[in-house]
Design an enzyme around this catalytic site. Structure first.
Site, PDB file in Angstrom:
ATOM      1  N   GLU A 185       0.802  -1.233   0.000  1.00 10.86           N
ATOM      2  CA  GLU A 185       0.000   0.000   0.000  1.00 10.86           C
ATOM      3  C   GLU A 185       0.835   1.284   0.000  1.00 10.86           C
ATOM      4  OE1 GLU A 185      -2.766  -0.400   3.246  1.00 10.86           O
ATOM      5  OE2 GLU A 185      -3.535  -2.310   2.514  1.00 10.86           O
ATOM      6  N   ASN A 232       2.025  -5.284  -3.088  1.00 10.19           N
ATOM      7  CA  ASN A 232       0.623  -5.581  -2.782  1.00 10.19           C
ATOM      8  C   ASN A 232      -0.142  -4.287  -2.514  1.00 10.19           C
ATOM      9  OD1 ASN A 232      -1.422  -7.638  -2.091  1.00 10.19           O
ATOM     10  ND2 ASN A 232      -1.259  -6.861   0.008  1.00 10.19           N
ATOM     11  N   HIS A 266     -10.660  -6.080  -2.124  1.00  7.67           N
ATOM     12  CA  HIS A 266     -11.720  -5.889  -1.123  1.00  7.67           C
ATOM     13  C   HIS A 266     -12.870  -5.167  -1.832  1.00  7.67           C
ATOM     14  CE1 HIS A 266      -9.220  -7.114   2.242  1.00  7.67           C
ATOM     15  NE2 HIS A 266      -8.267  -6.298   1.833  1.00  7.67           N
ATOM     16  N   GLU A 278      -6.305 -10.669  -0.994  1.00  8.50           N
ATOM     17  CA  GLU A 278      -7.117 -10.400   0.205  1.00  8.50           C
ATOM     18  C   GLU A 278      -8.605 -10.353  -0.149  1.00  8.50           C
ATOM     19  OE1 GLU A 278      -5.675  -6.982   2.393  1.00  8.50           O
ATOM     20  OE2 GLU A 278      -3.592  -7.471   1.953  1.00  8.50           O
ATOM     21  N   ASP A 326     -12.355 -10.305  -0.518  1.00  5.27           N
ATOM     22  CA  ASP A 326     -13.646 -10.428   0.165  1.00  5.27           C
ATOM     23  C   ASP A 326     -14.634  -9.509  -0.549  1.00  5.27           C
ATOM     24  OD1 ASP A 326     -12.713  -7.984   1.257  1.00  5.27           O
ATOM     25  OD2 ASP A 326     -12.520  -8.773   3.287  1.00  5.27           O
TER      26      ASP A 326
HETATM   27  O1  G3I Z   1      -5.702  -8.126  19.075  1.00  4.80           O
HETATM   28  C1  G3I Z   1      -6.213  -6.883  19.557  1.00  4.80           C
HETATM   29  C2  G3I Z   1      -7.042  -7.102  20.778  1.00  4.80           C
HETATM   30  O2  G3I Z   1      -6.234  -7.614  21.804  1.00  4.80           O
HETATM   31  C3  G3I Z   1      -7.679  -5.778  21.188  1.00  4.80           C
HETATM   32  O3  G3I Z   1      -8.516  -5.985  22.269  1.00  4.80           O
HETATM   33  C4  G3I Z   1      -8.466  -5.198  20.027  1.00  4.80           C
HETATM   34  C5  G3I Z   1      -9.056  -3.831  20.360  1.00  4.80           C
HETATM   35  O4  G3I Z   1      -9.210  -3.020  19.242  1.00  4.80           O
HETATM   36  O5  G3I Z   1      -7.617  -5.046  18.932  1.00  4.80           O
HETATM   37  C6  G3I Z   1      -7.056  -6.268  18.485  1.00  4.80           C
HETATM   38  O6  G3I Z   1      -6.241  -6.001  17.393  1.00  4.80           O
HETATM   39  C7  G3I Z   1      -6.908  -5.705  16.187  1.00  4.80           C
HETATM   40  C8  G3I Z   1      -6.384  -6.678  15.128  1.00  4.80           C
HETATM   41  O7  G3I Z   1      -6.937  -6.362  13.872  1.00  4.80           O
HETATM   42  C9  G3I Z   1      -6.757  -8.125  15.462  1.00  4.80           C
HETATM   43  O8  G3I Z   1      -8.141  -8.305  15.442  1.00  4.80           O
HETATM   44  C10 G3I Z   1      -6.583  -4.293  15.776  1.00  4.80           C
HETATM   45  O9  G3I Z   1      -7.181  -3.381  16.686  1.00  4.80           O
HETATM   46  C11 G3I Z   1      -7.091  -4.030  14.380  1.00  4.80           C
HETATM   47  O10 G3I Z   1      -6.627  -2.767  13.961  1.00  4.80           O
HETATM   48  C12 G3I Z   1      -6.558  -5.079  13.413  1.00  4.80           C
HETATM   49  O11 G3I Z   1      -7.118  -4.855  12.158  1.00  4.80           O
HETATM   50  C13 G3I Z   1      -6.437  -5.452  11.095  1.00  4.80           C
HETATM   51  C14 G3I Z   1      -6.155  -4.398  10.044  1.00  4.80           C
HETATM   52  O12 G3I Z   1      -5.538  -5.022   8.927  1.00  4.80           O
HETATM   53  C15 G3I Z   1      -5.237  -3.323  10.560  1.00  4.80           C
HETATM   54  O13 G3I Z   1      -4.893  -2.444   9.570  1.00  4.80           O
HETATM   55  C16 G3I Z   1      -7.332  -6.536  10.521  1.00  4.80           C
HETATM   56  O14 G3I Z   1      -7.453  -7.605  11.454  1.00  4.80           O
HETATM   57  C17 G3I Z   1      -6.722  -7.077   9.227  1.00  4.80           C
HETATM   58  O15 G3I Z   1      -7.644  -7.914   8.592  1.00  4.80           O
HETATM   59  C18 G3I Z   1      -6.401  -5.916   8.296  1.00  4.80           C
HETATM   60  O16 G3I Z   1      -5.782  -6.435   7.154  1.00  4.80           O
HETATM   61  C19 G3I Z   1      -5.450  -5.478   6.154  1.00  4.80           C
HETATM   62  C20 G3I Z   1      -4.222  -5.991   5.450  1.00  4.80           C
HETATM   63  O17 G3I Z   1      -3.192  -6.237   6.388  1.00  4.80           O
HETATM   64  C21 G3I Z   1      -3.760  -5.021   4.380  1.00  4.80           C
HETATM   65  N1  G3I Z   1      -4.828  -4.701   3.454  1.00  4.80           N
HETATM   66  C22 G3I Z   1      -6.085  -4.282   4.062  1.00  4.80           C
HETATM   67  C23 G3I Z   1      -6.552  -5.297   5.087  1.00  4.80           C
HETATM   68  C24 G3I Z   1      -7.896  -4.920   5.638  1.00  4.80           C
HETATM   69  O18 G3I Z   1      -7.836  -3.743   6.381  1.00  4.80           O
END
Ligand code: G3I
Length: 447
Positions: free
Chosen positions: A160, A203, A239, A268, A270
């Protein structure tokens, strides 16, 4: 300390050769039937992967669905900079190792996601000056790729780095702002040296059709190819939702990148929605990938809607109860596979009934029957209770009884609908009439 740990894991993996061979054989057998996403994709010389979260691997249905259907795994968050190098030079791989070990032991490939990204970046990175940042970036790439050397199919080296919108400009980030455009090239060169066997990908999202952003990425890849900067693949996140639908020129866009001499991967995927509309969109994506020889595989961004980053949009192939959605059937069909309605992925509608005596006194007792739905949700249930003579039932609650002799057939009153694995119960009071014998609970049937 990190290398020996991974070496041990590799030794353990070598010890699992028999298991891996069995898994591979399983995939081969499935390839003939082509009744899973992975086996159907393998029949098209492609992988079919999912983003995997380490903290869900302990959930039996999650792991079973992953293991049955997918041939590639991408750690969803566990390999990101904040997860792997939260403080400078101090690497933590435990969560990522869990995903890699799980995948390897089941014969899956692993995509590495991601080495250099503006997001999920620990704050210490943003405080560095240019020279220090360059050293830190290369140190991060070397640390992560060194730990997994030889074990990663493809790495998202840079993620990105381009802005949305019409300009095709680079996105502001510590890397861009301090190191300039050259940081991407440097990251790829460092990555090639760190693990020459891994495919190195750029990516991004909103690059799925021909537009200003994908044009800018295209120009960069073309430039890299002409100057011998090591790049092997481009990832198209894909996405999609109603505001960002599958572009009409998706295939054409994938093809123009492939024509530059790189593989293309859908990394990715969906698509928000449901039913036949969502299924039709998934078909478009699979068809586009199959129409491009160098489209080597598809990864969906999660196993189940329940844990999707866009869970409100139900964008994946399995619902929150791990049932196959119409989108699943569409993908399987587009991949040339065919579903078997009786296969283990289709949980059968079922229930169980368990009896307990909840109260007992000299002239009577209370009985309770707990109804529990099986692996699929149910909308109704029927249980039979045989009450030994000369006992008689004086009242019953949370159920509707009908009688044949001393056999009581009980159906729901208000409580017929149960989620998979959920329970309800009905109760009844029995006059002993001189006999304290236990009633017999027959089977439970569900619909
Ligand atoms: O694990 C913590 C948890 O302990 C806490 O209580 C909670 C509170 O907010 O957060 C949890 O972490 C979260 C993590 O996902 C796991 O669920 C983060 O806040 C959250 O920001 C994070 O989001 C991820 C996101 O990337 C961050 O940018 C998504 O899971 C993940 O699917 C997403 O993936 C990205 C790719 O890496 C890049 N392309 C876009 C894609 C979708 O956004």
């Amino acid at each position: 300390m990190t290398m020996p740990l991974r070496c041990l894991a590799r030794t353990a993996a070598a010890g699992l050769v028999a298991v891996a061979a069995l898994t591979a054989a399983g995939h081969t057998a499935e390839a003939e039937a082509a009744d899973t996403l992975g086996s159907a994709a393998a029949g098209q010389d492609r992988y079919f992967g999912a983003a995997v979260a380490a903290n869900h691997l302990g959930e039996a249905d999650y792991a079973a669905t992953l293991d049955r259907e997918f041939t590639s795994a991408t750690p969803e968050n566990e390999m990101k900079w904040d997860a792997t190098e939260p403080s400078r030079g101090s690497f933590t791989f435990a969560a990522a190792d869990r995903v890699v070990d799980h995948a390897q032991s089941r014969g899956m490939d692993v995509r590495g996601h991601t080495l250099v990204w503006h997001s999920q970046l620990p704050s210490w990175v943003g405080t560095l000056g240019a020279a220090d940042l360059r050293t830190a970036m290369n140190g991060h790439i070397n640390g992560l790729m060194g730990h997994y050397k030889g074990e990663i199919h493809s790495w998202d080296v840079v993620n990105e780095a381009f802005q949305d919108g019409g300009s095709g400009a680079r996105r502001s980030s510590p890397f861009q702002d301090r190191l300039g455009d050259g940081f991407i090239e440097e990251a790829f060169r460092t990555a090639r040296a760190a693990d020459p066997a891994a495919k190195l990908c750029y990516n991004d999202y909103n690059t799925d059709g021909v537009n200003a952003k994908s044009n800018a990425v295209y120009a960069m890849v073309k430039d890299f190819r002409s100057r011998g900067v090591p790049i092997d693949c481009v990832g198209f996140q894909s996405h999609f939702n109603s505001a960002s639908p599958v572009p009409a020129d998706y295939r054409q866009n994938l093809q123009r990148f492939a024509d530059l001499g790189v593989d293309v991967q859908i990394t990715e995927l969906d698509i928000e929605g449901s039913g036949s509309a969502q299924a039709a969109d998934y078909t478009k994506v699979v068809d586009a990938c199959l129409a491009v020889d160098r489209c080597t595989g598809i990864t969906v961004w999660g196993v189940t809607d329940k844990y999707s980053w866009r869970s409100g949009g139900t964008p994946l192939l399995f619902d929150g109860d791990y049932r196959k959605k119409p989108a699943y059937d569409a993908v399987l069909t587009a991949l040339g596979g065919s579903g078997d309605p009786g296969d283990p992925g289709d949980p059968t509608v079922s229930c169980t009934a368990a009896y307990t005596r909840t109260a007992d006194w000299s002239s009577g007792y209370n009985g309770q029957v707990t109804i529990t739905a099986g692996d699929a949700p149910i909308s109704s249930w029927t249980a039979t209770v045989t009450v030994p003579s000369p006992q008689s039932v004086s009242s019953l609650w949370n159920g509707t009884p009908t009688w044949t002799g001393n056999v009581m057939t009980v159906r729901p009153s208000w409580n017929g609908t149960l989620a998979a694995g959920a329970s309800t119960s009905f109760g009844f009071t029995v006059a002993k009439n001189g006999s304290g014998a236990a009633p017999t609970v027959g089977g439970c049937t569900a619909s």
